[in-house]
Design a protein around this motif. Structure first.
Motif, short mmCIF file in Angstrom:
data_model
loop_
_atom_site.label_atom_id
_atom_site.label_comp_id
_atom_site.label_asym_id
_atom_site.label_seq_id
_atom_site.Cartn_x
_atom_site.Cartn_y
_atom_site.Cartn_z
N ASP A 1 1.40 2.31 -13.37
CA ASP A 1 0.33 2.07 -12.41
C ASP A 1 0.55 0.74 -11.72
OD1 ASP A 1 -1.95 2.24 -10.98
OD2 ASP A 1 -3.31 1.77 -12.62
N ASP A 2 1.49 0.71 -10.78
CA ASP A 2 1.77 -0.51 -10.04
C ASP A 2 2.03 -0.15 -8.59
OD1 ASP A 2 4.21 0.64 -10.04
OD2 ASP A 2 5.14 -0.79 -11.42
N HIS A 3 2.45 -1.11 -7.80
CA HIS A 3 2.66 -0.90 -6.38
C HIS A 3 4.13 -0.73 -6.03
CE1 HIS A 3 -1.51 -1.70 -5.43
NE2 HIS A 3 -1.46 -2.79 -6.17
N THR A 4 4.98 -0.57 -7.00
CA THR A 4 6.40 -0.42 -6.72
C THR A 4 6.66 0.90 -6.04
OG1 THR A 4 6.91 -1.73 -8.67
CG2 THR A 4 8.70 -0.45 -7.71
N GLY A 5 7.32 0.89 -4.89
CA GLY A 5 7.60 2.10 -4.16
C GLY A 5 8.71 2.90 -4.81
N VAL A 6 8.76 4.18 -4.46
CA VAL A 6 9.76 5.03 -5.08
C VAL A 6 11.15 4.70 -4.59
CG1 VAL A 6 10.42 7.45 -5.43
CG2 VAL A 6 8.03 6.81 -5.27
N GLU A 7 11.24 4.26 -3.31
CA GLU A 7 12.57 3.92 -2.81
C GLU A 7 13.13 2.70 -3.53
OE1 GLU A 7 9.82 3.84 -1.14
OE2 GLU A 7 9.59 2.06 0.12
N GLU A 8 12.26 1.94 -4.19
CA GLU A 8 12.72 0.80 -4.96
C GLU A 8 12.79 1.11 -6.45
OE1 GLU A 8 9.86 0.91 -3.38
OE2 GLU A 8 9.84 -0.47 -1.70
N GLY A 9 12.41 2.33 -6.85
CA GLY A 9 12.29 2.65 -8.26
C GLY A 9 13.59 2.52 -9.02
N ARG B 1 0.85 -1.18 0.00
CA ARG B 1 0.00 0.00 0.00
C ARG B 1 0.89 1.24 0.00
NH1 ARG B 1 -4.99 -1.30 4.23
NH2 ARG B 1 -5.36 -3.45 3.58
N ARG B 2 0.29 2.38 -0.28
CA ARG B 2 1.02 3.64 -0.28
C ARG B 2 0.66 4.43 0.98
NH1 ARG B 2 5.40 4.30 -2.96
NH2 ARG B 2 5.04 6.44 -3.69
N ASP B 3 1.67 4.99 1.60
CA ASP B 3 1.47 5.79 2.80
C ASP B 3 2.32 7.05 2.70
OD1 ASP B 3 0.54 6.57 5.22
OD2 ASP B 3 1.23 4.81 6.34
N GLN B 4 2.04 8.01 3.56
CA GLN B 4 2.74 9.29 3.50
C GLN B 4 3.14 9.75 4.90
OE1 GLN B 4 0.92 13.46 2.77
NE2 GLN B 4 1.63 12.85 0.72
N ASP B 5 4.35 10.28 5.01
CA ASP B 5 4.85 10.90 6.23
C ASP B 5 5.13 12.36 5.94
OD1 ASP B 5 4.74 8.67 7.84
OD2 ASP B 5 6.78 8.01 7.33
N VAL B 6 4.78 13.21 6.89
CA VAL B 6 5.00 14.65 6.77
C VAL B 6 6.09 15.05 7.76
CG1 VAL B 6 3.96 16.94 6.91
CG2 VAL B 6 2.59 15.00 6.10
N ILE B 7 7.14 15.66 7.24
CA ILE B 7 8.28 16.09 8.05
C ILE B 7 8.22 17.60 8.22
CG2 ILE B 7 10.79 16.17 8.21
CD1 ILE B 7 9.62 13.40 8.51
N ASN B 8 8.28 18.04 9.46
CA ASN B 8 8.30 19.47 9.78
C ASN B 8 9.45 19.72 10.75
OD1 ASN B 8 7.86 22.12 10.60
ND2 ASN B 8 5.65 21.91 10.66
#
Length: 518
Positions: A479-487, A287-294
């Motif tokens: 349009d797949d589930h490959t994460g960007v860190e694995e791109g 799944r895709r998730d998001q973290d917000v850094i401040n």
């Protein structure tokens, strides 16, 4: 939630023999809880969960024998009061029934002991078999109903406890009308169009495009003059940006970046600041998730892949600033300005070996401010996700007088040591089970073999289309589930072995024969 961060709180509260037993027990309980709540299991994770269940039984018995027996535990005052009221009511009922009252209370707290003979502990051994038979625990959890029950209980407190059914209905209708009015007001108010890219899951990260908050670089350096964190800031920033010059700026030939940092110029000599940075990543269950850094809040710690395995698989840093600059590289044929984003970070250093033991959290500390590796710059594309770093409270703060040397780093609030909380969520837990997270494709590198990757700029492949086209294509995602860190490892356009990778993943996690016999 309390169990996830209990280890740093309980560390040092007990004497030496019992302290380690309590820490081992808390680690095992948090580990077991995280595995049992996974939304995607494999045979390997279930085997680990089964082994952890055995460990829980052994450690609970060890806790009762060696820890509980060493302390004289008594009832709390509220428990004594509740027991006294209960016995008083029982005495009244026996007197009215004409029976002799045998129960008596002296108002003193009784001794208490840890009870292992409860159904909750007995049921722990059935989790693995239930997951194999019926699926993951989130499929049949009672949590949604229990949470909804809190709503009616909060409304009940606003009634007179007599005709409460009618009053509960009125409260519910009143709240519904208020929500509708609020929704209509929000739709009628003119509002700025939201930044769609900030919530686009296919991009790796998003940093604002606004250039309203900026400083002249010279003024910015003078503003923080004398701060240890800003030592050689300008030269180090240029060196960092020089290594990230895109191939599209080098021309037709695959030439190496030459000329040094003098070839990097800042347009208008400005540096632009941002409050937040959003990072999207693929979780263990694809799944895709998001973290917000401040950087201005406690949500400012990140983790990246470690290039060396001596200090563990991950490195951790605290974000001090989110910036971008518009640079012009004069060493290539195209003297056009292009935007480059970067993070100014303060690195954590591991204490000892990264794997301190099966029942220990990884420990970190901040290196000295004058250390060469204390501060640095980081490309947002290298960030994996946010990290949960908890102070080691038993070690105390580094500056007992509350005075530090760096305002940029806020070292006055530094603790002597920190813990990496691997149990903060399911995805973080599976990142420490390296290779078992289906969505963590980068962790399959050793098993599947990475595609050839250029080690330096002069080895990078040339592209016939020089200019903006080749650079813009990097933002187009399949349009797949490959994460960007694995791109970079599994790019569908650049890696011809993608089909074999998917076949290996299916063999590893899909094609299993489950034995459902008891």
């Amino acid at each position: 939630d309390f169990l996830k961060c209990a280890m740093p709180v309980f560390d040092g509260l007990f004497p030496a023999p019992q302290n380690q037993i309590v820490q081992d027990l808390l680690f095992t309980l948090a580990h077991w809880h995280g595995l049992s709540k996974l939304r995607m299991h494999s045979d390997l994770t279930l085997d680990i969960l089964d082994a952890m269940t055995t460990d829980i039984g052994n450690q609970l018995r060890n806790f009762k024998v060696n820890v509980c027996s060493a302390f004289d535990a008594k009832e709390l005052d509220r428990e004594v009061s509740a027991r006294s009221r209960r016995l008083a009511k029982e005495a009244i009922r026996q007197t009215q029934a004409g029976k002799k009252n045998k129960s008596a209370t002296n108002g003193l707290p009784n001794d208490v002991s840890f009870n292992l003979r409860t159904y909750k502990i007995h049921a722990l051994g059935d989790y693995v078999s239930c997951i194999r038979r019926f699926g993951t625990t989130d499929s049949y959890s009672t949590e949604p109903g229990e949470l909804e029950h809190r709503t009616s209980k909060r409304r009940y407190l606003r009634t007179d406890r007599k005709s409460f059914i009618r009053q509960l209905t009125q409260i519910e209708r009143r709240q519904t009308r208020i929500r509708r009015i609020k929704s209509r007001l929000q739709k009628s108010r003119p509002s700025e169009a939201p930044d769609i890219m900030a919530y686009e899951p296919r991009v790796h990260h998003h940093i604002g495009v606004s250039e309203k908050v900026n400083n002249d670089i010279g003024s910015y350096l003078r503003l923080h003059g004398g701060d240890p964190a800003m030592q050689n800031y300008y030269s180090r920033l240029k060196e960092h940006l020089l290594l990230r010059i895109p191939v599209s700026q080098l021309g037709d030939s695959c030439q190496q970046v030459e000329g040094g940092t003098d070839q990097v110029l800042f347009k208008r000599n400005h540096i632009y600041h941002h409050n937040i940075a959003r990072f999207n990543y693929t979780t263990y269950d694809t799944r895709r998730d998001q973290d917000v850094i401040n950087p201005k809040t406690s949500h400012r710690d990140i983790m990246v892949l470690n290039s060396t395995s001596d200090d563990g698989r991950y490195r951790y840093a605290r974000v001090l600033g989110v910036h971008h600059v518009n640079i012009v590289y004069t060493g290539g044929p195209y003297h056009t300005a292009f935007k480059m984003e970067f993070l100014f970070v303060r690195w954590f250093a591991p204490i000892g070996h990264a794997d301190l033991g099966r029942t220990a959290l990884d420990r970190l500390r901040f290196p000295a401010l004058d250390s060469e590796d204390a501060f640095g710059f980081l490309s947002p594309a290298d960030v994996m996700r946010a990290a949960h770093i908890i102070p080691c409270f038993s070690k105390g703060m580094r500056h007992s007088d509350g005075k530090g040397l760096s305002g940029m780093a806020s070292d006055k609030n530094d603790w002597c040591e920190y813990f990496v909380n691997r149990f903060v969520d399911r995805d973080m837990l599976m990142r420490f089970h390296y290779g078992l997270g289906v969505g963590h494709v980068y962790s399959h590198e050793e098993a599947l073999g990475p595609p050839p990757k250029p080690t330096s700029l002069d080895e990078a492949p040339c592209n016939e289309q020089v200019g903006g086209d080749e650079y813009e294509l990097e933002d187009e995602w399949e349009d797949d589930h490959t994460g960007v860190e694995e791109g970079e490892l599994f790019d569908q356009e650049k890696n011809e072995s993608s089909e074999s990778v998917l076949e290996e993943l299916e063999d590893m996690f899909v094609q299993h024969e489950y034995d459902y016999e008891p």
